[in-house]
Design a protein around this motif. Structure first.
Motif, PDB file in Angstrom:
ATOM      1  N   PHE A 148       0.871  -1.168   0.000  1.00  0.00           N
ATOM      2  CA  PHE A 148       0.000   0.000   0.000  1.00  0.00           C
ATOM      3  C   PHE A 148       0.908   1.217   0.000  1.00  0.00           C
ATOM      4  CE2 PHE A 148      -2.494  -3.185   2.309  1.00  0.00           C
ATOM      5  CZ  PHE A 148      -3.669  -3.181   1.577  1.00  0.00           C
ATOM      6  N   ASP A 149       0.707   2.133  -0.942  1.00  0.00           N
ATOM      7  CA  ASP A 149       1.512   3.353  -1.026  1.00  0.00           C
ATOM      8  C   ASP A 149       0.826   4.437  -0.212  1.00  0.00           C
ATOM      9  OD1 ASP A 149       2.921   5.657  -1.654  1.00  0.00           O
ATOM     10  OD2 ASP A 149       3.025   5.206  -3.799  1.00  0.00           O
ATOM     11  N   THR A 150       1.449   4.826   0.888  1.00  0.00           N
ATOM     12  CA  THR A 150       0.842   5.821   1.776  1.00  0.00           C
ATOM     13  C   THR A 150       1.073   7.245   1.293  1.00  0.00           C
ATOM     14  OG1 THR A 150       2.791   5.879   3.227  1.00  0.00           O
ATOM     15  CG2 THR A 150       1.021   4.317   3.786  1.00  0.00           C
ATOM     16  N   ASN A 151       1.712   7.390   0.163  1.00  0.00           N
ATOM     17  CA  ASN A 151       1.872   8.713  -0.425  1.00  0.00           C
ATOM     18  C   ASN A 151       0.695   9.042  -1.338  1.00  0.00           C
ATOM     19  OD1 ASN A 151       3.564  11.037  -0.566  1.00  0.00           O
ATOM     20  ND2 ASN A 151       4.139  10.456  -2.645  1.00  0.00           N
ATOM     21  N   GLU A 152      -0.181   8.058  -1.538  1.00  0.00           N
ATOM     22  CA  GLU A 152      -1.344   8.237  -2.412  1.00  0.00           C
ATOM     23  C   GLU A 152      -2.611   8.124  -1.576  1.00  0.00           C
ATOM     24  OE1 GLU A 152      -1.076   5.378  -5.550  1.00  0.00           O
ATOM     25  OE2 GLU A 152       0.905   6.063  -6.167  1.00  0.00           O
ATOM     26  N   GLY A 153      -3.226   9.233  -1.268  1.00  0.00           N
ATOM     27  CA  GLY A 153      -4.463   9.234  -0.494  1.00  0.00           C
ATOM     28  C   GLY A 153      -4.230   9.591   0.959  1.00  0.00           C
ATOM     29  N   THR A 154      -5.319   9.728   1.664  1.00  0.00           N
ATOM     30  CA  THR A 154      -5.284  10.078   3.082  1.00  0.00           C
ATOM     31  C   THR A 154      -5.092   8.813   3.921  1.00  0.00           C
ATOM     32  OG1 THR A 154      -7.655   9.755   3.396  1.00  0.00           O
ATOM     33  CG2 THR A 154      -6.934  11.952   2.631  1.00  0.00           C
ATOM     34  N   PRO A 155      -4.746   8.966   5.189  1.00  0.00           N
ATOM     35  CA  PRO A 155      -4.692   7.789   6.058  1.00  0.00           C
ATOM     36  C   PRO A 155      -6.018   7.020   6.074  1.00  0.00           C
ATOM     37  CG  PRO A 155      -3.573   9.606   7.121  1.00  0.00           C
ATOM     38  CD  PRO A 155      -4.236  10.166   5.876  1.00  0.00           C
ATOM     39  N   GLU A 156      -7.128   7.729   5.990  1.00  0.00           N
ATOM     40  CA  GLU A 156      -8.437   7.067   5.949  1.00  0.00           C
ATOM     41  C   GLU A 156      -8.595   6.238   4.672  1.00  0.00           C
ATOM     42  OE1 GLU A 156      -7.926  10.305   6.728  1.00  0.00           O
ATOM     43  OE2 GLU A 156      -8.416  10.191   8.863  1.00  0.00           O
ATOM     44  N   ASP A 157      -8.141   6.790   3.528  1.00  0.00           N
ATOM     45  CA  ASP A 157      -8.185   6.048   2.263  1.00  0.00           C
ATOM     46  C   ASP A 157      -7.353   4.774   2.344  1.00  0.00           C
ATOM     47  OD1 ASP A 157      -9.683   8.139   1.108  1.00  0.00           O
ATOM     48  OD2 ASP A 157      -7.885   9.098   0.270  1.00  0.00           O
ATOM     49  N   ILE A 158      -6.168   4.894   2.900  1.00  0.00           N
ATOM     50  CA  ILE A 158      -5.281   3.737   3.034  1.00  0.00           C
ATOM     51  C   ILE A 158      -5.901   2.719   3.980  1.00  0.00           C
ATOM     52  CG2 ILE A 158      -2.971   2.957   3.690  1.00  0.00           C
ATOM     53  CD1 ILE A 158      -3.106   4.831   1.173  1.00  0.00           C
ATOM     54  N   ALA A 159      -6.514   3.193   5.070  1.00  0.00           N
ATOM     55  CA  ALA A 159      -7.164   2.288   6.027  1.00  0.00           C
ATOM     56  C   ALA A 159      -8.297   1.510   5.359  1.00  0.00           C
ATOM     57  CB  ALA A 159      -7.685   3.073   7.229  1.00  0.00           C
ATOM     58  N   VAL A 160      -9.046   2.152   4.491  1.00  0.00           N
ATOM     59  CA  VAL A 160     -10.120   1.450   3.755  1.00  0.00           C
ATOM     60  C   VAL A 160      -9.519   0.334   2.904  1.00  0.00           C
ATOM     61  CG1 VAL A 160     -11.834   1.706   1.917  1.00  0.00           C
ATOM     62  CG2 VAL A 160     -11.760   3.358   3.791  1.00  0.00           C
ATOM     63  N   ALA A 161      -8.430   0.624   2.218  1.00  0.00           N
ATOM     64  CA  ALA A 161      -7.786  -0.387   1.372  1.00  0.00           C
ATOM     65  C   ALA A 161      -7.226  -1.531   2.220  1.00  0.00           C
ATOM     66  CB  ALA A 161      -6.684   0.254   0.532  1.00  0.00           C
ATOM     67  N   ILE A 162      -6.600  -1.197   3.339  1.00  0.00           N
ATOM     68  CA  ILE A 162      -6.060  -2.238   4.212  1.00  0.00           C
ATOM     69  C   ILE A 162      -7.185  -3.084   4.781  1.00  0.00           C
ATOM     70  CG2 ILE A 162      -4.835  -2.713   6.376  1.00  0.00           C
ATOM     71  CD1 ILE A 162      -3.264  -0.079   5.843  1.00  0.00           C
ATOM     72  N   SER A 163      -8.278  -2.457   5.194  1.00  0.00           N
ATOM     73  CA  SER A 163      -9.387  -3.222   5.777  1.00  0.00           C
ATOM     74  C   SER A 163      -9.958  -4.202   4.745  1.00  0.00           C
ATOM     75  CB  SER A 163     -10.472  -2.314   6.351  1.00  0.00           C
ATOM     76  OG  SER A 163     -11.144  -1.614   5.339  1.00  0.00           O
ATOM     77  N   ALA A 164     -10.023  -3.802   3.485  1.00  0.00           N
ATOM     78  CA  ALA A 164     -10.492  -4.720   2.439  1.00  0.00           C
ATOM     79  C   ALA A 164      -9.532  -5.900   2.299  1.00  0.00           C
ATOM     80  CB  ALA A 164     -10.634  -3.981   1.112  1.00  0.00           C
ATOM     81  N   TRP A 165      -8.237  -5.633   2.363  1.00  0.00           N
ATOM     82  CA  TRP A 165      -7.235  -6.702   2.303  1.00  0.00           C
ATOM     83  C   TRP A 165      -7.395  -7.648   3.494  1.00  0.00           C
ATOM     84  CZ3 TRP A 165      -3.036  -7.439   5.738  1.00  0.00           C
ATOM     85  CH2 TRP A 165      -2.108  -8.414   5.339  1.00  0.00           C
ATOM     86  N   VAL A 166      -7.564  -7.090   4.684  1.00  0.00           N
ATOM     87  CA  VAL A 166      -7.742  -7.907   5.894  1.00  0.00           C
ATOM     88  C   VAL A 166      -8.982  -8.778   5.771  1.00  0.00           C
ATOM     89  CG1 VAL A 166      -8.315  -7.794   8.362  1.00  0.00           C
ATOM     90  CG2 VAL A 166      -6.465  -6.369   7.440  1.00  0.00           C
TER      91      VAL A 166
END
Length: 180
Positions: A148-166
């Motif tokens: 996950f590239d944390t330079n693209e999007g907000t922490p909330e956006d990244i959290a949504v992507a991580i939660s989908a992966w989880v």
């Protein structure tokens, strides 16, 4: 385990310092509420130092402790998500490895110049091993497949992507086992 204790998957979101683990923790924990328990492994760093009579942290013992915590969480029927700088080889070699089922890794990452800037702007009490962390980030990029590239999007956006992966990992057939 043969004693009837539950085991669940362990999901590790790894990354070198400055990758955004702390920034995504709160939104990720909110998104995963009721599905799994989410921890920042740094929460126990001070206690680990104290138990070892001061620095440095004894990393294998620290990692064993987190596997034991994940096993305790599994007794409530939930998997554990850990945000911390762990790597697969270190966890696989531990005796407490038997206390969790599958271990999945994903990487939070950012460009090296962004990592340098993030680390340099931290408070002075935080460790500033800039080039060491840049090197660790490069190593992780070549050894962890899912990023996950944390330079693209907000922490909330990244959290949504991580939660989908989880959630995807938790619902895979291999993750359904309760006992080994």
């Amino acid at each position: 385990m043969d004693d009837g204790a539950a085991v669940r998957p362990l999901l590790v979101v790894t990354g070198a310092s400055g990758s955004g683990k702390t920034a995504v923790l709160a939104p990720l924990a909110r998104l995963l509420t009721g599905r799994c328990i989410t921890f920042d492994v740094d929460w126990l760093i001070d206690a680990a130092r104290d138990l070892g009579n001061g620095p440095p942290v004894r990393w294998p013992a620290f990692q064993e402790a987190w596997l034991a915590i994940a096993h305790g969480v599994a007794q409530s029927g939930m998997p554990t998500v850990l945000l911390g700088p762990f790597i697969p080889r270190h966890l696989e070699e531990l005796s407490a490895r038997r206390w969790v089922s599958d271990i999945y890794f994903s990487l939070l990452d950012c460009p090296d110049d962004v990592r340098r800037d993030r680390i340099k702007t931290r408070p002075t009490w935080r460790r500033h091993d800039v080039e060491g962390q840049v090197g660790f980030g490069k190593w992780l990029r070549t050894h962890i497949d899912h990023h996950f590239d944390t330079n693209e999007g907000t922490p909330e956006d990244i959290a949504v992507a991580i939660s989908a992966w989880v959630i995807d990992r938790m619902t895979s057939p291999r993750s359904q086992q309760e006992d080994s």
